[in-house]
Enzyme design. Structure first.
Site, PDB file in Angstrom:
ATOM      1  CD  GLU A 185      -5.278   6.772   5.083  1.00  0.00           C
ATOM      2  OE1 GLU A 185      -4.851   6.757   3.910  1.00  0.00           O
ATOM      3  OE2 GLU A 185      -4.557   6.527   6.061  1.00  0.00           O
ATOM      4  CD  GLU A 268      -3.390   3.145   8.087  1.00  0.00           C
ATOM      5  OE1 GLU A 268      -4.484   2.785   7.617  1.00  0.00           O
ATOM      6  OE2 GLU A 268      -2.440   3.564   7.400  1.00  0.00           O
TER       7      GLU A 268
END
Length: 792
Positions: A185, A268
């Site tokens: 991320e 995810e």
């Protein structure tokens, strides 16, 4: 809807014909009859699997500390084929000595060139997964990195070498990693990804595919102008493609990602309670394909093997935060995963046209996805009717070479709290001429499959209990470079090392010597130890300061908010100069000094003993058998012990002991019906504040002392009180200055009821409410679960 156009319309509704960002909306429709043709000749993308993430971070920490047989039972539920979740994709964290959500995963290379391939628990977990399912696919991804990497620059050759060293360690454990990502991320550096591909190839890992970039679909936008980048990346992965903490009604991708020729993954998703998250779970893995052609899925996290005072303590496929008791909980999310993983395998093909779509052509009715086996005969269809209230009928025909034989049916009632209603085999369906019909009940998951051999694991958890005191650990029973049991590193890394400063044996040492490259905010290095339900105790620890600075001894370490510097706890802080303080640190990252002073300097490379004791609101700090200070504070009534340093000093610790003290019993009132705690809203100490239900968090506003005079005290001065000494049904229960009245006296009974002495009526959650904010009152005792309370 014209039936002659059903196949085309179904594809358009699912997004499989779309070219841009998909955001399909639909008005709720009445329950419908859906005609479905499962045609083995109309194939879509290749299925890459459903699974979960261990890491990001520390989420699997306590699993390794579980006793047998419970540890093996949990592992079987997660990985064993035809038993539980049967996870097909397992992402392991490449640790970096920094907190990556719920803890700090240890690095295999704390300092340059010193590689430890037996670090932590991720390699152990990978071994356990592969032992149960040799076909599981392993993914690796770092969230953080040691501070020496690239002089603080993650996108460096150091990081590529670091990843390669981790892959070599994994290989030494018999773990052949299939995929590796960049930085969780945190976007991407395109040149670095190309260099990673070169580095992997040169190190003998040419078969390891790169996932880019675990942040968004933007990398696909660069492929046209950068074919080398396109060639370097094997999979495009993005997070929460169906929304973060949403009900996952719809999912999205981009035209460039869809046309890239790469598999698209929800690398995810989840972040939801292992029970309450079941609807978005099954919607994501169904609608992710329908709306966005996603073909691989990993839930965050695999398991919540962390203590319940930490964030996300019930999030995952199951939770296991009590290794001393062996207790665990198998979540509905786990069975949602089983509905796919027990009936399909990576390498199967999705089936398009009307074989996959929305029931009745409307997403409000639910969705279904079909896949076929490489044998071109077996097939599986997964249906979800989440959010519906009426039955629906499906009329199915099978064609294109697929089996027209018996179809096995398994179902989960997502609205039921009874585990006997989850993942239950139903009556088989026997097609006639390749056709069959089935009635679907509301709010269910159904899997219909021609495969066989599926089963539901039946291991049962023991009852939970606290970690008994006294508790001690001298660290001599561990091999070097291990994490002692029942410790949870929050920042930095605490490992067993040979004792220094003239002491023999093994000690605990903080071994990350500098600030890491963090994924979330920085904090002092510290580790938590033991049971959050500990109340009155003294924690004792020997300390050897290796560098100038300050060590911290933690007690009653209570609720932690993200990031980890928001750890509620009392701290004894002692400097090498002899300065000391007793500090209350809050979960808003504020400090209140309760007492402070100076004693003789501790100096460096010498051993000293610190103690921090609690008895009710009395806090006592001791250094080398001399009490240096006391304080009185009732803010935190219970919590773990812990140890840390201010910064990243590599100090050592030895001879941990936690011994019980006498004092008033502090505990919560946890509603049997709601699972939530009696709570004084907003930490108010104002007379007349009415109590309400709230998520249990161990705060001072949820911690009650039962006195010999039958009072239930909060904050040490306020009593649980019936307003106006009323005896009427519905009278509010509030806090008030303790005055000895019978409206402030309560009988806490063995059956869980809490009965007012003055009223003879039960402490009651209004109208059987279970939601946060439900007000508390008295009501005629009726045996309802909204009138029963656990003292734990």
């Amino acid at each position: 809807m014209h039936r002659a156009r059903r196949g085309l319309v179904a594809l358009a509704a699912t997004g499989l014909l779309a070219t841009g960002v998909v955001a399909v909306s639909a008005a709720p429709a009445a329950a419908a009859t859906t005609t479905i043709n499962v045609n083995g000749g109309i194939v879509g993308r290749t299925f890459d699997g459903v699974g979960a993430i261990s890491g990001g971070g520390g989420n699997s920490r306590l699993l390794v500390d579980y006793p047998e047989p419970q540890r093996s039972q949990i592992l079987d539920y997660l990985f064993k084929p035809n038993y539980g979740a049967a996870v097909q994709l397992l992402k392991l964290e490449i640790g970096g000595d920094a907190n990556s959500t719920d803890g700090s995963e240890p690095s295999h290379e704390h300092v340059r060139g010193d590689i430890n391939c037996n670090v932590g628990y991720e390699f152990w977990l990978g071994e356990q997964a592969l032992a149960r399912n040799p076909n599981i696919r392993i993914v690796a991804l770092p969230w953080a990195a040691p501070g020496w990497i690239g002089g603080g620059n993650f996108w460096s050759q150091d990081m590529i070498d670091y990843d390669v060293a981790w892959l070599n360690c994994a290989k030494g454990h018999g773990i052949n990693v299939n995929y590796i990502g960049g930085w969780n991320e945190r976007g991407h550096d395109s040149g670095w990804y190309k260099n990673l591909r070169t580095g992997l190839n040169n190190a003998g890992f040419s078969s390891v595919q790169i996932v880019g970039d675990d942040s968004g679909w933007g990398m696909a936008d660069e492929f046209g102008a950068d074919p080398a980048l396109k060639n370097a990346v094997g999979v495009l992965g993005n997070h929460y493609v169906c929304g973060y903490l949403s009900q996952a009604d719809s999912c999205s991708t981009t035209s460039n990602a869809r046309s890239s020729g790469k598999p698209l993954w929800a690398s995810e998703f989840g972040s939801q309670d292992d029970m309450a998250g079941v609807v978005p779970y099954i919607r994501t893995v169904n609608r992710g394909y329908l709306d966005a052609e996603i073909s691989g899925y990993m839930n965050w996290p695999l398991i919540a093997a962390i203590t319940p005072n930490l964030p996300y303590s019930t999030v995952g496929l199951m939770d296991a935060g009590s290794p001393w008791s062996g207790a665990y909980r198998v979540g509905k999310n786990l069975w949602a995963n089983a509905h796919y993983a027990q009936f399909t395998q990576p390498g199967w093909k999705y089936l398009n046209s009307s074989a996959s779509g929305y029931l009745g052509g409307n997403r409000a009715n639910g969705s279904y996805v079909s896949l076929k086996s490489p044998n071109n005969t077996d097939y599986t269809t997964v249906y979800e009717t989440s959010g519906t209230t009426a039955t629906q009928t499906i009329n199915v025909t099978v064609s294109g070479g697929l089996s027209t034989g018996t179809v096995h049916v398994w179902a989960t009632d997502m609205g039921s709290s009874n585990p006997n209603d989850w993942f239950v085999r139903q009556a088989d369906v026997n097609p006639s001429g390749g056709a069959y019909s089935l009635t679907l009940q509301p709010n269910r998951i159904y899997t219909l499959s021609t495969t066989s051999g599926q089963a539901k694991g039946n291991a049962a958890s023991p009852a939970g209990n606290g970690l008994a005191l006294p508790y001690s650990d001298n660290f001599d029973g561990y091999a070097q470079r291990k994490q002692p049991k029942y410790t949870e590193d929050m920042q930095g890394s605490f490992e067993t090392r040979a004792c220094a400063a003239g002491r023999s044996g093994t000690c605990l040492q903080q071994v990350a010597p500098q600030r890491p490259i963090n994924w979330q905010d920085d904090s002092d290095a510290f580790t938590l130890i033991g049971d959050p339900s500990w109340t009155n105790y003294t924690v004792s620890l020997d300390v050897n300061m290796q560098q100038a600075g300050t060590v911290t001894l933690l007690g009653r370490a209570n609720v932690q908010n993200r990031p980890q510097n928001r750890q509620a706890a009392y701290q004894l802080r002692v400097s090498d100069t002899g300065a000391w303080s007793i500090v209350r640190h809050s979960n808003t990252n504020t400090d209140t000094t309760l007492a402070s002073g100076t004693r003789a300097a501790l100096g460096l490379n010498t051993w000293h003993n610190l103690k921090l004791g609690f008895s009710g609101g009395q806090i006592t700090a001791t250094v080398d058998a001399t009490v240096v200070g006391t304080a009185n504070d009732f803010t935190y009534g219970s919590g773990q012990a812990g140890v840390g340093v201010v910064g990243y000093q590599t100090d050592q610790f030895d001879n941990l002991s936690v011994t019980a003290n006498s004092g008033p019993v502090l505990s919560v009132l946890r509603g049997i019906g709601s699972g939530r705690c009696a709570d004084v809203p907003a930490l108010s100490q104002t007379n007349g504040t009415q109590l309400a239900l709230w998520d249990c968090n161990g705060g001072a506003n949820q911690t009650f002392t039962q006195t010999a005079s039958k009072q239930l005290q909060v904050y040490g001065t306020k009593c649980l009180d019936v307003a106006g000494a009323s005896t009427a049904d519905g009278a509010k229960v509030q806090i008030w200055d303790c005055n000895g009245g019978t409206n402030q006296q309560w009988n806490v009974n063995a059956d869980g009821t809490v009965v007012g002495v003055g009223s003879g009526k039960c402490l009651d959650a209004t109208a059987n409410g279970t939601a946060n904010g439900t007000l508390l009152e008295i009501w005629t005792c009726n045996g309802g679960d909204n009138q029963k309370w656990a003292r734990s």
